[in-house]
Design a protein around this motif. Structure first.
Motif, mmCIF file in Angstrom:
data_model
loop_
_atom_site.group_PDB
_atom_site.id
_atom_site.type_symbol
_atom_site.label_atom_id
_atom_site.label_comp_id
_atom_site.label_asym_id
_atom_site.label_seq_id
_atom_site.Cartn_x
_atom_site.Cartn_y
_atom_site.Cartn_z
ATOM 1 N N SER A 32 -4.202 -1.441 -3.162
ATOM 2 C CA SER A 32 -5.264 -1.463 -2.156
ATOM 3 C C SER A 32 -6.079 -2.743 -2.279
ATOM 4 O O SER A 32 -6.275 -3.261 -3.378
ATOM 5 C CB SER A 32 -6.179 -0.253 -2.327
ATOM 6 N N PRO B 234 0.816 -1.224 0.000
ATOM 7 C CA PRO B 234 0.000 0.000 0.000
ATOM 8 C C PRO B 234 0.842 1.263 0.000
ATOM 9 O O PRO B 234 0.444 2.275 -0.610
ATOM 10 C CB PRO B 234 -0.810 -0.144 1.292
ATOM 11 N N THR C 264 1.676 3.200 -3.221
ATOM 12 C CA THR C 264 0.665 4.014 -3.883
ATOM 13 C C THR C 264 1.186 5.428 -4.099
ATOM 14 O O THR C 264 1.626 6.090 -3.156
ATOM 15 C CB THR C 264 -0.623 4.057 -3.048
#
Length: 120
Positions: free
Chosen positions: A119, A87, A90
């Motif tokens: 995600s 994550p 990102t």
């Protein structure tokens, strides 16, 4: 006019993989160092990886062993293979390159960015 255009990226679950491509176009005579940067929400832009025209590479510690940068000089193209995504990967990923073009000195160029979202 030189342009760097990214493609790829997208949405993936944690642990998944994505690839991004950067193509340089225009009256290009030579490309020196190329690199991928990223900017996560609320954070500063950071260098992810770089590759020389001789294919020497460097990586940020946070992506070492998971990401692979490469390039095809004949195609003025650079790649980023992203494995075991987390994550915290990102971000918007940007292509960057030092380009010598017809009638110009060496200049540094940026692409417009491509979104990578990790995600579940």
């Amino acid at each position: 006019q030189v342009q760097l255009v990214e493609s790829g990226g997208g949405l993936v679950q944690p642990g998944g993989s994505l690839s991004a491509t950067c193509v340089a176009s225009g009256s290009i005579l030579s490309i020196g160092l190329m690199a991928w940067y990223r900017r996560a929400p609320g954070k500063e832009r950071e260098l992810v990886a770089s590759v020389t025209s001789g294919h020497s590479t460097t990586y940020a510690n946070s992506v070492k062993g998971r990401f692979t940068i490469s390039r095809e000089n004949a195609k003025n193209t650079m790649y980023l293979r992203m494995n075991s995504l987390k994550p915290e990967d990102t971000a918007v990923y940007y292509c960057n390159g030092d380009v010598l073009s017809a009638g110009q000195l060496w200049r540094n160029y940026w692409g417009q960015g491509t979104q990578v979202t990790v995600s579940s």
